[in-house]
Scaffold this active site. Structure first.
Site, PDB file in Angstrom:
ATOM      1  CD  GLU A   1      -2.570  -1.108   2.668  1.00 38.12           C
ATOM      2  OE1 GLU A   1      -3.608  -1.753   2.735  1.00 38.12           O
ATOM      3  OE2 GLU A   1      -2.103  -0.482   3.630  1.00 38.12           O
TER       4      GLU A   1
ATOM      5  CB  CYS B   1       1.683   6.192  13.226  1.00 31.62           C
ATOM      6  SG  CYS B   1       2.881   5.794  14.494  1.00 31.62           S
TER       7      CYS B   1
HETATM    8  S1  SF4 Z   1       4.521   0.230  13.409  1.00 30.87           S
HETATM    9 FE1  SF4 Z   1       6.017  -1.389  13.814  1.00 30.87          FE
HETATM   10  S2  SF4 Z   1       5.151  -3.269  12.921  1.00 30.87           S
HETATM   11 FE2  SF4 Z   1       4.035  -1.509  12.077  1.00 30.87          FE
HETATM   12  S3  SF4 Z   1       5.052  -1.051  10.120  1.00 30.87           S
HETATM   13 FE3  SF4 Z   1       5.974   0.291  11.706  1.00 30.87          FE
HETATM   14  S4  SF4 Z   1       7.731  -0.861  12.477  1.00 30.87           S
HETATM   15 FE4  SF4 Z   1       6.450  -2.328  11.359  1.00 30.87          FE
END
Ligand code: SF4
Length: 367
Positions: free
Chosen positions: A89, A353
């Site tokens: 994505e 995030c």
């Molecule tokens: S929040 Fe953590 S698990 Fe999710 S994409 Fe970012 S690094 Fe990877």
């Protein structure tokens, strides 16, 4: 199969010579791809027809296919399929403020890029982390996200009421989609070199952000590289135990060492660091969290962004209410932290995030 989008202009020129073509053919292809976003070799009309026919047999300039789009709250999520059938994505976002004072916010779009298929880090609040990890993205798969987004935008010059420039419509790139960019650093770095090439896409290093979960080795490499790329760090808790609970990677990349690596980065580069903080109700939005953050962040020049947690299926945590967010902002203010509340835009899109998920219009898409 030939994958020429993996090559820099210099490497493409060298390749042309080795296959008996004049070096300027590389410039022609490069111009089509990076200024007109044309990736169909048959449409590159200044190349000899016979050569185009030959290349059409086994040249792949775009190793991704756009399979779906989803628009909500001034953001568009694009779902791509790789040639080996994986899904990744990318999100086009309208931004609220300019990166530089001279920048016109009316022309500002950010593209949130993926660097891996899924993510191996398994942060417990993250939809991507939950679906696991398949592989790193190749250079042309990273670049392909930019080209396809630009192709989409060519048909929407007034997207979100903006008046977008006629050529490159994306003003900022953030590696904040699926995956941890420092775990695929070689390819991410090569992609950045190609994207910043003044003869091609020409985006400035200052308009690129690497968002990391706190990979020490990657931060050291970025410090050494010393290009004016922005660094964003997902913090999510000021306490070692609290952070390890949310982000298992911080067991091997501990908070104290992370802070030391960031100090070195800032001492060396002089650049401000952005800290990202996903607020989860009752988990990391207490007064003691704000106080812990003050102690942790006081040596830094930084921006502090808070993002309300987006609910992820199968995880029992809650999105903080607006009242709770307001209270946490007050706690932060009382300890001297000026925080920016990022709009929780795209609830369905779940953008932001590292919370990209793979639920598309109520259908599940496999990695
Ligand atoms: S929040 Fe953590 S698990 Fe999710 S994409 Fe970012 S690094 Fe990877």
């Amino acid at each position: 199969m030939k994958r020429w989008l993996n090559l820099s202009l210099e490497d493409l020129r060298t390749l042309m010579e080795t296959i008996g073509q004049p070096a300027h053919r590389a410039n022609q292809i490069w111009t089509w791809v990076w200024t007109k976003f044309v990736t169909d070799i048959q449409k590159m009309t200044d190349l000899p027809q016979k050569w185009r026919d030959e290349l059409s047999q086994d040249l792949v300039l775009l190793p991704l296919r756009l399979v779906d789009t989803l628009e909500e709250d001034e953001s568009i999520k694009l779902l791509f399929q790789t040639m080996d059938g994986h899904h990744i994505e990318t999100v086009i976002l309208k931004q609220d403020e300019a990166t530089e004072e001279t920048e016109d916010p009316k022309k500002r779009l950010t593209l949130c890029l993926s660097s891996q298929v899924g993510c191996p880090l398994g942060c417990v609040f993250c939809a991507t982390g939950k679906i696991g990890f398949a592989r790193n993205l190749e250079v042309d798969e990273i670049l392909g996200q930019v080209i396809l987004a630009e192709q989409v935008l060519q048909n929407h010059p007034h997207l979100f009421g903006l008046s977008l420039p006629s050529q490159r419509k994306i003003s900022n790139l953030v590696f904040m989609g699926m995956g941890e960019p420092f775990l695929n650093w070689e390819n991410v770095q090569k992609a950045i070199r190609i994207l910043t090439s003044p003869k091609g896409y020409g985006i400035g290093y200052r308009h690129i952000t690497i968002s990391t979960a706190g990979i020490l080795e990657g931060i050291h490499k970025l410090t050494e590289w010393n290009q004016p790329i922005r660094l964003a760090v997902s913090l999510h808790s000021p306490f070692r135990m609290g952070r390890e609970r949310l982000m298992p990677i911080s067991k091997t990349n501990p908070l104290d060492d992370l802070m030391m690596a960031l100090r070195e980065y800032q001492d060396h580069t002089g650049r401000r660091i952005t800290f990202e903080y996903t607020v989860i109700a009752g988990i990391n939005d207490r007064r003691e969290d704000a106080e812990g953050l003050r102690k942790l962040l006081f040596p830094f020049k930084y921006l502090f962004n808070i993002i309300p947690y987006n609910p992820v299926e199968g995880i029992e945590w809650e999105t903080p209410s607006p009242g709770r967010i307001k209270t946490f902002l007050r706690f932060l203010d009382e300890v001297g932290i000026s925080a920016t509340l990022r709009k929780s835009r795209g609830r369905k899109i779940a953008a932001g995030c590292g919370q990209l998920g793979l639920i598309w219009k109520n259908r599940e898409v496999k990695l």
